[in-house]
Design an enzyme around this catalytic site. Structure first.
Site, PDB file in Angstrom:
ATOM      1  N   GLN A  95      13.447 -28.052  18.210  1.00 16.26           N
ATOM      2  CA  GLN A  95      13.851 -26.997  17.277  1.00 16.26           C
ATOM      3  C   GLN A  95      15.361 -26.809  17.245  1.00 16.26           C
ATOM      4  OE1 GLN A  95      11.727 -23.245  17.309  1.00 16.26           O
ATOM      5  NE2 GLN A  95      13.570 -22.093  16.748  1.00 16.26           N
ATOM      6  N   ASP A 141      15.745 -40.338  17.804  1.00 18.30           N
ATOM      7  CA  ASP A 141      15.585 -39.124  18.595  1.00 18.30           C
ATOM      8  C   ASP A 141      16.994 -38.574  18.807  1.00 18.30           C
ATOM      9  OD1 ASP A 141      14.770 -37.089  20.225  1.00 18.30           O
ATOM     10  OD2 ASP A 141      14.359 -38.343  21.972  1.00 18.30           O
ATOM     11  N   THR A 189      10.549 -36.242  28.782  1.00 20.66           N
ATOM     12  CA  THR A 189       9.406 -36.085  27.881  1.00 20.66           C
ATOM     13  C   THR A 189       9.771 -36.377  26.430  1.00 20.66           C
ATOM     14  OG1 THR A 189       9.886 -33.711  27.808  1.00 20.66           O
ATOM     15  CG2 THR A 189       8.207 -34.440  29.371  1.00 20.66           C
ATOM     16  N   GLY A 190      10.985 -35.996  26.017  1.00 20.69           N
ATOM     17  CA  GLY A 190      11.389 -36.287  24.645  1.00 20.69           C
ATOM     18  C   GLY A 190      11.497 -37.781  24.385  1.00 20.69           C
ATOM     19  N   ASP A 191      12.011 -38.520  25.367  1.00 20.25           N
ATOM     20  CA  ASP A 191      12.124 -39.977  25.256  1.00 20.25           C
ATOM     21  C   ASP A 191      10.738 -40.607  25.174  1.00 20.25           C
ATOM     22  OD1 ASP A 191      14.867 -39.451  25.776  1.00 20.25           O
ATOM     23  OD2 ASP A 191      14.444 -39.506  27.921  1.00 20.25           O
ATOM     24  N   GLU A 197      17.784 -28.891  17.987  1.00 16.09           N
ATOM     25  CA  GLU A 197      18.453 -30.028  17.346  1.00 16.09           C
ATOM     26  C   GLU A 197      18.222 -30.020  15.838  1.00 16.09           C
ATOM     27  OE1 GLU A 197      17.983 -32.880  21.305  1.00 16.09           O
ATOM     28  OE2 GLU A 197      16.426 -32.833  19.751  1.00 16.09           O
ATOM     29  N   SER A 214       9.297 -31.910  17.711  1.00 18.22           N
ATOM     30  CA  SER A 214       8.528 -32.170  18.929  1.00 18.22           C
ATOM     31  C   SER A 214       8.185 -30.896  19.690  1.00 18.22           C
ATOM     32  CB  SER A 214       9.305 -33.127  19.846  1.00 18.22           C
ATOM     33  OG  SER A 214      10.596 -32.608  20.138  1.00 18.22           O
ATOM     34  N   SER A 215       8.968 -29.853  19.514  1.00 22.79           N
ATOM     35  CA  SER A 215       8.643 -28.560  20.109  1.00 22.79           C
ATOM     36  C   SER A 215       9.403 -27.476  19.364  1.00 22.79           C
ATOM     37  CB  SER A 215       8.992 -28.528  21.598  1.00 22.79           C
ATOM     38  OG  SER A 215      10.392 -28.635  21.787  1.00 22.79           O
TER      39      SER A 215
END
Length: 334
Positions: free
Chosen positions: A179, A145, A253-255, A181, A214-215
């Site tokens: 997006q 990540d 949330t990303g984690d 990243e 992821s988004s």
């Protein structure tokens, strides 16, 4: 609904070393080791709240994984609060911890998960950690990540970007950028779905087997749009998924997303569609519960604070084990 999980994936370390001092043949050790699902998670830690390892560890344990953690930073709370205190691990300290595991022969992992890392030297050391762990277990799955920023702003030093591009991305099996990243890493803008597909292809060309954005900003006011692509054993799958937006800003949330994806890619035998759906359905349940409980805690006359919106992971145990099938992914033509 996903089938209930049992402890069938768990194995005790004594199975590798033998019981009562009896040594097992090397081939038998390797065979048993292959059945272990054990994650080394290298990312941030907070004493209070849920981000980084605090956000990833519990869900992975619920999904049947043994989880070892190394904290890239250790803070009192996440940086969304007005104040925080703590320590930052450096590359030498990371190396010491890995050397300790290596010296005791406890450096076998089925998966490696990395998240927030705050310095280029630490990230460079992560490269050598990945390379070492892949010599111990050539079948190790590395889930990266690449936490660097969001909404057009980097919140790590810019020196990390070339390290990710040159040294880390080629080692990753699964990557979960947002997006912003993904655009930084690929040096390509995402203005539509065709651009997103091209960016995912860039990651595949670097050797990454599974890419999940992821988004993205390609959705609507009511929905986020996620996209994913896998290239495994010569077979490519692509999909997109519409994710309901909730009227709150959550942290961690990303984690959580990366950890859940790791778990469900394993349990579905790399079925990208099922893994993404289970991941997002779990997250939707957790975020809705977090928001509902936050409103109760805040009361009718109070606005929601960062403290109110800490993820309610423990209260969501059943949703982590058995996510309800609500969000559906759409398979795209290749």
């Amino acid at each position: 609904m996903a089938q209930p999980l049992t402890g069938m994936w768990l194995r005790h370390d004594k199975m590798i070393s033998g019981l009562s001092g009896v040594s097992l043949p090397k081939s038998q050790k390797s065979s048993m080791a292959d059945k272990i699902v054990r994650v080394l998670s290298i990312q941030s830690h907070v004493v209070s709240g849920y981000v980084g390892n605090k956000s990833a560890c519990f869900p992975l344990q619920v999904l049947g994984f043994e989880v070892d953690t190394i904290n890239s930073v250790q803070f009192s709370n996440h940086t969304g609060y007005k104040h925080y205190k703590g320590q930052v691990l450096d590359d030498t300290q990371l190396g010491d911890l890995i050397d300790g595991l290596k010296s005791n022969g406890i450096d076998y992992y089925s998966h490696l998960l990395t998240g927030y890392i705050g310095s280029a030297s630490f990230l460079q050391k992560v490269k050598s950690v990945v390379e070492h762990l892949k010599t111990v277990n050539p079948n190790l799955i590395y889930v990266c990540d690449p936490v660097m920023g969001d909404n057009g702003k980097m919140y790590v030093p810019e020196e990390l970007l070339p390290v990710y591009r040159k040294d880390i991305i080629p080692l990753a099996d699964i990557i979960t950028p947002n997006q912003y990243e993904a655009e930084l890493l690929s040096e390509q803008k995402i203005k539509n779905e065709e651009d997103a597909v091209a960016v995912m292809e860039w990651f595949h060309k670097q050797g990454v087997k599974t890419v999940v954005l992821s988004s993205t900003d390609l959705g609507s006011e009511s929905e986020l749009l996620g996209m994913a692509s896998s290239m495994i054993n010569g077979s490519q799958n692509r999909l997109n998924v519409h994710i309901p937006r909730l009227p709150a800003n959550f942290t961690g949330t990303g984690d959580l997303f990366a950890a859940l994806l790791l778990g469900w890619m394993h349990h579905t035998h790399n079925n990208l569609k099922k893994a993404v759906e289970n991941t997002l359905n779990t997250m939707q349940a957790i975020l809705r519960r977090t928001l509902d409980m936050a409103k109760v805690e805040a009361g009718t006359d109070s606005s929601l604070t960062v403290r109110h919106l800490e993820l309610k992971l423990v209260q969501s145990l059943n949703d982590i084990q058995n996510p309800k099938s609500k969000v559906k992914a759409t398979v795209l033509d290749n």
